[in-house]
Design a protein around this motif. Structure first.
Motif, PDB file in Angstrom:
ATOM      1  N   GLU A 181       8.697   2.879  -4.267  1.00 13.32           N
ATOM      2  CA  GLU A 181       7.300   2.509  -4.396  1.00 13.32           C
ATOM      3  C   GLU A 181       6.867   1.476  -3.365  1.00 13.32           C
ATOM      4  OE1 GLU A 181       6.833   1.297  -8.420  1.00 13.32           O
ATOM      5  OE2 GLU A 181       6.500   3.326  -9.119  1.00 13.32           O
ATOM      6  N   SER A 182       7.787   0.981  -2.574  1.00 13.42           N
ATOM      7  CA  SER A 182       7.425  -0.084  -1.653  1.00 13.42           C
ATOM      8  C   SER A 182       6.315   0.324  -0.721  1.00 13.42           C
ATOM      9  CB  SER A 182       8.636  -0.507  -0.827  1.00 13.42           C
ATOM     10  OG  SER A 182       8.286  -1.456   0.130  1.00 13.42           O
ATOM     11  N   PHE A 183       6.396   1.537  -0.170  1.00 14.63           N
ATOM     12  CA  PHE A 183       5.408   1.951   0.795  1.00 14.63           C
ATOM     13  C   PHE A 183       4.419   2.966   0.233  1.00 14.63           C
ATOM     14  CE2 PHE A 183       9.138   0.903   3.447  1.00 14.63           C
ATOM     15  CZ  PHE A 183       8.564  -0.087   4.210  1.00 14.63           C
ATOM     16  N   VAL A 184       4.520   3.326  -1.043  1.00 12.53           N
ATOM     17  CA  VAL A 184       3.861   4.555  -1.430  1.00 12.53           C
ATOM     18  C   VAL A 184       2.850   4.468  -2.554  1.00 12.53           C
ATOM     19  CG1 VAL A 184       5.838   5.874  -0.653  1.00 12.53           C
ATOM     20  CG2 VAL A 184       5.709   5.185  -3.014  1.00 12.53           C
ATOM     21  N   GLU A 185       2.836   3.432  -3.332  1.00 12.43           N
ATOM     22  CA  GLU A 185       1.915   3.426  -4.462  1.00 12.43           C
ATOM     23  C   GLU A 185       0.508   3.111  -4.001  1.00 12.43           C
ATOM     24  OE1 GLU A 185       2.161   4.327  -7.675  1.00 12.43           O
ATOM     25  OE2 GLU A 185       4.035   5.116  -6.948  1.00 12.43           O
ATOM     26  N   MET A 186      -0.452   3.798  -4.542  1.00 13.73           N
ATOM     27  CA  MET A 186      -1.835   3.615  -4.160  1.00 13.73           C
ATOM     28  C   MET A 186      -2.714   3.966  -5.341  1.00 13.73           C
ATOM     29  SD  MET A 186      -2.408   7.048  -1.902  1.00 13.73           S
ATOM     30  CE  MET A 186      -4.115   7.275  -2.358  1.00 13.73           C
ATOM     31  N   PRO A 187      -3.964   3.524  -5.362  1.00 17.06           N
ATOM     32  CA  PRO A 187      -4.850   3.885  -6.450  1.00 17.06           C
ATOM     33  C   PRO A 187      -5.050   5.383  -6.499  1.00 17.06           C
ATOM     34  CG  PRO A 187      -5.762   2.088  -5.147  1.00 17.06           C
ATOM     35  CD  PRO A 187      -4.578   2.616  -4.412  1.00 17.06           C
ATOM     36  N   SER A 188      -5.045   5.940  -7.688  1.00 17.85           N
ATOM     37  CA  SER A 188      -5.282   7.366  -7.842  1.00 17.85           C
ATOM     38  C   SER A 188      -6.696   7.590  -8.333  1.00 17.85           C
ATOM     39  CB  SER A 188      -4.278   7.962  -8.834  1.00 17.85           C
ATOM     40  OG  SER A 188      -4.419   7.338 -10.082  1.00 17.85           O
ATOM     41  N   GLY A 189      -7.164   8.810  -8.169  1.00 21.04           N
ATOM     42  CA  GLY A 189      -8.512   9.101  -8.619  1.00 21.04           C
ATOM     43  C   GLY A 189      -9.069  10.346  -7.982  1.00 21.04           C
ATOM     44  N   GLY A 190      -8.208  11.090  -7.274  1.00 21.58           N
ATOM     45  CA  GLY A 190      -8.627  12.358  -6.730  1.00 21.58           C
ATOM     46  C   GLY A 190      -9.424  12.263  -5.448  1.00 21.58           C
ATOM     47  N   VAL A 191      -9.465  11.133  -4.787  1.00 25.44           N
ATOM     48  CA  VAL A 191     -10.216  11.017  -3.556  1.00 25.44           C
ATOM     49  C   VAL A 191      -9.445  11.689  -2.436  1.00 25.44           C
ATOM     50  CG1 VAL A 191     -11.185   9.420  -1.882  1.00 25.44           C
ATOM     51  CG2 VAL A 191     -11.229   8.857  -4.299  1.00 25.44           C
ATOM     52  N   GLU A 192     -10.112  12.536  -1.673  1.00 25.54           N
ATOM     53  CA  GLU A 192      -9.457  13.238  -0.587  1.00 25.54           C
ATOM     54  C   GLU A 192      -9.258  12.300   0.588  1.00 25.54           C
ATOM     55  OE1 GLU A 192     -11.271  16.901   0.474  1.00 25.54           O
ATOM     56  OE2 GLU A 192     -11.896  17.318  -1.568  1.00 25.54           O
ATOM     57  N   ALA A 193      -8.270  12.611   1.398  1.00 25.88           N
ATOM     58  CA  ALA A 193      -7.964  11.759   2.540  1.00 25.88           C
ATOM     59  C   ALA A 193      -8.739  12.203   3.768  1.00 25.88           C
ATOM     60  CB  ALA A 193      -6.468  11.811   2.838  1.00 25.88           C
ATOM     61  N   GLU A 194      -9.000  11.240   4.664  1.00 24.31           N
ATOM     62  CA  GLU A 194      -9.631  11.540   5.931  1.00 24.31           C
ATOM     63  C   GLU A 194      -8.641  12.270   6.809  1.00 24.31           C
ATOM     64  OE1 GLU A 194     -11.857   9.004   9.494  1.00 24.31           O
ATOM     65  OE2 GLU A 194     -11.170   8.053   7.648  1.00 24.31           O
ATOM     66  N   GLU A 195      -9.132  13.198   7.654  1.00 21.16           N
ATOM     67  CA  GLU A 195      -8.256  13.944   8.536  1.00 21.16           C
ATOM     68  C   GLU A 195      -7.583  12.998   9.521  1.00 21.16           C
ATOM     69  OE1 GLU A 195      -6.512  17.527   9.622  1.00 21.16           O
ATOM     70  OE2 GLU A 195      -7.901  17.091   8.000  1.00 21.16           O
ATOM     71  N   PRO A 196      -6.240  12.985   9.581  1.00 22.11           N
ATOM     72  CA  PRO A 196      -5.560  12.016  10.440  1.00 22.11           C
ATOM     73  C   PRO A 196      -5.641  12.404  11.905  1.00 22.11           C
ATOM     74  CG  PRO A 196      -3.969  13.456   9.396  1.00 22.11           C
ATOM     75  CD  PRO A 196      -5.306  13.807   8.806  1.00 22.11           C
ATOM     76  N   PRO A 197      -5.721  11.423  12.806  1.00 21.49           N
ATOM     77  CA  PRO A 197      -5.639  11.723  14.232  1.00 21.49           C
ATOM     78  C   PRO A 197      -4.212  12.109  14.587  1.00 21.49           C
ATOM     79  CG  PRO A 197      -5.655   9.362  13.893  1.00 21.49           C
ATOM     80  CD  PRO A 197      -5.868   9.983  12.546  1.00 21.49           C
ATOM     81  N   VAL A 198      -4.054  12.930  15.600  1.00 20.85           N
ATOM     82  CA  VAL A 198      -2.723  13.358  16.017  1.00 20.85           C
ATOM     83  C   VAL A 198      -2.173  12.348  17.008  1.00 20.85           C
ATOM     84  CG1 VAL A 198      -1.382  15.170  17.131  1.00 20.85           C
ATOM     85  CG2 VAL A 198      -3.314  15.777  15.664  1.00 20.85           C
ATOM     86  N   ALA A 199      -1.013  11.779  16.669  1.00 19.32           N
ATOM     87  CA  ALA A 199      -0.385  10.812  17.564  1.00 19.32           C
ATOM     88  C   ALA A 199       0.116  11.522  18.816  1.00 19.32           C
ATOM     89  CB  ALA A 199       0.766  10.111  16.863  1.00 19.32           C
ATOM     90  N   THR A 200       0.005  10.869  19.949  1.00 19.05           N
ATOM     91  CA  THR A 200       0.472  11.437  21.206  1.00 19.05           C
ATOM     92  C   THR A 200       1.988  11.315  21.306  1.00 19.05           C
ATOM     93  OG1 THR A 200       0.269   9.350  22.411  1.00 19.05           O
ATOM     94  CG2 THR A 200      -1.693  10.747  22.290  1.00 19.05           C
ATOM     95  N   ASP A 201       2.566  12.086  22.216  1.00 20.02           N
ATOM     96  CA  ASP A 201       4.004  11.997  22.445  1.00 20.02           C
ATOM     97  C   ASP A 201       4.393  10.591  22.894  1.00 20.02           C
ATOM     98  OD1 ASP A 201       4.330  14.628  21.741  1.00 20.02           O
ATOM     99  OD2 ASP A 201       4.318  15.381  23.810  1.00 20.02           O
ATOM    100  N   CYS A 202       3.515   9.949  23.648  1.00 17.99           N
ATOM    101  CA  CYS A 202       3.782   8.591  24.119  1.00 17.99           C
ATOM    102  C   CYS A 202       3.847   7.618  22.940  1.00 17.99           C
ATOM    103  CB  CYS A 202       2.698   8.160  25.111  1.00 17.99           C
ATOM    104  SG  CYS A 202       2.943   6.505  25.783  1.00 17.99           S
ATOM    105  N   GLU A 203       2.930   7.774  21.979  1.00 17.46           N
ATOM    106  CA  GLU A 203       2.925   6.910  20.801  1.00 17.46           C
ATOM    107  C   GLU A 203       4.160   7.146  19.928  1.00 17.46           C
ATOM    108  OE1 GLU A 203      -1.948   6.515  20.412  1.00 17.46           O
ATOM    109  OE2 GLU A 203      -0.869   8.177  19.465  1.00 17.46           O
ATOM    110  N   LYS A 204       4.545   8.403  19.800  1.00 19.60           N
ATOM    111  CA  LYS A 204       5.734   8.728  19.019  1.00 19.60           C
ATOM    112  C   LYS A 204       6.990   8.139  19.665  1.00 19.60           C
ATOM    113  CE  LYS A 204       3.841  13.046  17.171  1.00 19.60           C
ATOM    114  NZ  LYS A 204       3.981  14.526  17.137  1.00 19.60           N
ATOM    115  N   GLU A 205       7.078   8.265  20.984  1.00 17.68           N
ATOM    116  CA  GLU A 205       8.227   7.717  21.697  1.00 17.68           C
ATOM    117  C   GLU A 205       8.246   6.191  21.600  1.00 17.68           C
ATOM    118  OE1 GLU A 205      10.237   7.821  26.182  1.00 17.68           O
ATOM    119  OE2 GLU A 205       8.381   8.907  25.752  1.00 17.68           O
TER     120      GLU A 205
END
Length: 398
Positions: A181-205
């Protein structure tokens, strides 16, 4: 904010393993990252880098001892949250785009790269989790902004969730008991998430290189204390890997006991309690991977040993009185209770041996010695069955 006792425990989490200079060394690193300890109840944050504090707007005192979920909010994607939860449970690396919230409530996207840091010796358990966070700048948002806004800040639902998050920021403490639960608990309530931006290969590296650099620093300083850590799990030859969640659960049991694996050659010990090590004088590294017969010596009854063997072959419990020897060669009469431990499917996964030194004066919390032993067996059964029901790594099957 953590109490003085809690802060001492958080500090010891780092200094006892990496030396008293580790905080200063980590402070010099430019990356944004957190370090958490799954062995402390609530899996709290034990270190936050200067880069992370600058990015999030929090002060160090506001972060230490807290649960990583305080950085999440109403638009944090539940699917991403569950993916991180599974990675913690399975003790593996995960890299994912995540919507977090700064202290002032403004959302921002990050590339979240989390990896376990393992003990290089002994059980090979997870010593800490490292979470590197690389900011991901906003990119093309051709999709409807009004729809995105309605997902996380519109209407009564959004107001309610923001209020819940504000309350969480005020009241969050060390109450959480599950490591994942350290990184994962959040308020629930059925709210949809915003579409995430795609990280670049440079950011991943960049995230991978940052994690490798930090683990390298941890490894270097852990050599000072002799409690060496590494980025890959390793354990003594012949000893199966127990999940950290199972090790933590077993570590809460105060009785003298060992866990052995009947599916491996010579039925080696795969876990030994601290109390057992104190009783026998051996270190954990000297015990893991060995058959319990190393405790035997001159005068140990062969008839009693045969009784133990027959009970194990029959898959049954037994209680015996056995002459055993400590590391210093001193003898003691061991009131030994052995019992099979079944997993969630009902199959025998382990055997537990609970030891009591005859003649030792102990209150046993008001229980009889026999009930004290059975209590340990029951606690081990709960821990093993709970672990086998989770998605964590399992011991190798035969």
């Amino acid at each position: 904010m953590a109490s003085s006792d809690d802060r001492s425990a958080l500090a010891r989490s780092l200094t006892s393993r990496y030396s008293e200079w580790i905080a200063e060394a980590l402070d010099e690193l430019p990356e944004c990252f957190l370090i958490t300890d799954p062995a402390i109840p609530g899996h709290p944050i034990v270190f936050a880098s200067r880069g992370f504090l600058a990015m999030s707007g929090y002060a160090m005192d506001e972060v230490l001892g807290r649960n990583g979920r305080i950085f999440q909010g109403p638009a944090t994607d539940r699917r991403s949250v569950m993916e991180i939860r599974e990675a913690v449970r399975e003790e593996r690396t995960v890299q994912i785009s995540l919507l977090n919230y700064r202290r002032d409530g403004t959302p921002h996207w990050i590339l979240f790269h989390m990896c376990p840091v393992f003990e290089a010796a002994g059980s090979g358990r997870v010593a800490h989790f490292l979470a590197v966070q690389v900011p991901v700048p906003p990119r093309s948002r051709a999709r409807s902004r009004s729809r995105s806004r309605s997902r996380w800040c519109g209407g009564a639902t959004g107001m309610m969730l923001r209020a819940c998050r504000n309350e969480l920021l005020m009241d969050e403490g060390l109450g959480c008991s599950r490591a994942e639960e350290s990184f994962v608990e959040m308020p629930s309530g059925g709210v949809e998430a915003e579409e995430p931006p795609v990280a670049t290969d440079c950011e991943k590296e960049k995230a991978v290189n940052a994690a490798n650099s930090i683990v390298s620093t941890l490894n270097r300083y852990s050599k000072i204390t002799g409690r060496v850590v590494c980025g890959k799990r390793c354990c003594p030859v012949g000893v199966p890997l127990l999940s950290s969640s199972l090790i933590i659960s077993l570590g809460r049991i105060k009785q003298n006991f060992v866990l052995t694996d009947p599916h491996l050659p010579d039925m080696p010990i795969v876990y030994a309690s601290d109390a057992f090590l104190t009783l026998t004088g051996y270190s954990r590294d000297e015990v893991l991977g060995r058959n319990c017969r190393f405790l035997n010596g001159p005068g140990t009854s062969l008839e009693v040993l045969k009784e133990i063997k027959d009970s194990i072959c029959a898959g049954q419990a037994c209680s015996v009185r056995l002459l055993n020897y400590r590391k210093d060669a001193s003898s003691f009469w061991n009131l030994l209770h052995i019992s099979p431990i079944r997993d969630a499917s009902g199959k025998i996964a382990f055997y537990v041996g609970v030891q009591l030194e005859e003649g030792l004066k102990c209150s046993y919390n008001g229980l009889s010695p026999e009930m004290w032993q059975l209590g340990a067996v029951g606690a081990v059964k709960v821990a093993v069955r709970g672990s086998s029901l989770s998605a964590g790594p399992s011991r190798p099957s035969s």
